[in-house]
Design an enzyme around this catalytic site. Structure first.
Site, PDB file in Angstrom:
ATOM      1  N   HIS A  63       0.814  -1.215   0.000  1.00  0.00           N
ATOM      2  CA  HIS A  63       0.000   0.000   0.000  1.00  0.00           C
ATOM      3  C   HIS A  63       0.848   1.266   0.000  1.00  0.00           C
ATOM      4  O   HIS A  63       0.344   2.343  -0.356  1.00  0.00           O
ATOM      5  CB  HIS A  63      -0.987   0.005   1.177  1.00  0.00           C
ATOM      6  N   ASP A 102      -0.683  -7.550   1.540  1.00  0.00           N
ATOM      7  CA  ASP A 102      -0.001  -6.249   1.569  1.00  0.00           C
ATOM      8  C   ASP A 102       1.517  -6.459   1.647  1.00  0.00           C
ATOM      9  O   ASP A 102       2.139  -6.280   2.698  1.00  0.00           O
ATOM     10  CB  ASP A 102      -0.509  -5.435   2.751  1.00  0.00           C
ATOM     11  N   SER A 151       4.495   1.704   8.339  1.00  0.00           N
ATOM     12  CA  SER A 151       4.131   0.709   7.334  1.00  0.00           C
ATOM     13  C   SER A 151       5.359   0.225   6.575  1.00  0.00           C
ATOM     14  O   SER A 151       6.241   1.008   6.218  1.00  0.00           O
ATOM     15  CB  SER A 151       3.144   1.312   6.328  1.00  0.00           C
TER      16      SER A 151
END
Length: 246
Positions: free
Chosen positions: A63, A109, A200
């Site tokens: 992402h 992801d 992330s």
């Protein structure tokens, strides 16, 4: 992490409960003690994390590559803004998000990133081992650790690398996510201890091996109702091997 997991409400209350001014309950890492950590930057500003898995390949979260892919990759950093002799900076030669990555719930992801040239291995820049299929993933209540340059309880991005030890939670604790919590995800946290926006793509480690990738979670970092979600690396061994031989 995904969904800008910041403390917009009750910031003063949460701040008074947190043990430190760092990624939601963590602490500053010893400089260069995690030589696999990568900072993905745009215009010199940290956007997402990643981690070195070979001399020319990183692993991160798919992402992170949805909106802008012109990242510079910085390895060997402790401070993301200050000059350091240990830093090595690279362009991205190619990147490969998992073909089944879902923008709706962040399933699958994971992205593999090829640097434009191999790193020079030093004490501050080294790859980390990652979990393969058939390996032992952490069980419920196992302690795992992670690191990143993400936001603190005030929503501020931190300049020095932060680290955190959290606990693997039983899958039923993540039922609050509904269908967004899939078989390809772990959930892990401790009360008021969590990864956050900007973390992330960083690794979740168990006994020094990367077993997960920091993916997403609830809007409030450190919430016991919606703990952090992590992509399970061992589910992707065949895809990783085939992609890295391209």
């Amino acid at each position: 992490m995904g969904f800008l997991r910041l403390f917009f409400t009750s910031a003063l209350l949460y701040a008074s409960l947190l043990p430190g001014d760092c990624i939601t309950g963590g602490k500053e890492a010893k400089a260069h003690s995690r030589p696999y950590m990568a900072s993905l930057q745009l215009g010199g500003k940290h956007q997402c994390g990643g981690f070195l898995i070979s001399s020319q390949w990183l692993m991160s979260a798919a992402h992170c590559f949805q909106d802008d892919t012109g990242f510079k990759v910085v390895l060997g950093a402790h401070s993301v803004s200050q000059p350091e002799d240990t830093k090595q900076t690279f362009d991205i030669a190619a990147y490969y998000p998992h073909p089944d990555f879902s923008t709706e719930n962040y399933d699958n992801d994971i992205v593999l990133v090829k640097l434009n040239q191999p790193v020079t291995e030093t004490a501050a820049v080294k790859p980390v081992k990652f979990q393969q299929a058939g390996g032992t993933d952490p069980a419920t209540n196992a302690e795992v650790d992670t690191a990143g340059w993400g936001a603190n309880s005030w929503g501020q991005r931190l300049d020095q690398l932060q680290e955190l030890t959290i606990t693997m939670l039983p899958r039923h604790r993540c039922n609050s996510y509904g269908v967004a919590f899939t078989d390809n995800m772990f959930c892990s946290a401790k009360p008021r201890m969590d990864t956050c926006d900007g973390d992330s793509g960083g690794p979740l480690l168990y006994n020094g091996i990367a077993v997960g990738i920091t993916s997403n979670g609830g809007r409030s970092c450190g919430s016991t109702r919606k703990p952090g979600l992590y992509t399970i690396i061992s589910h992707y061994s065949d895809w990783i091997t085939s992609t890295m031989t391209k």
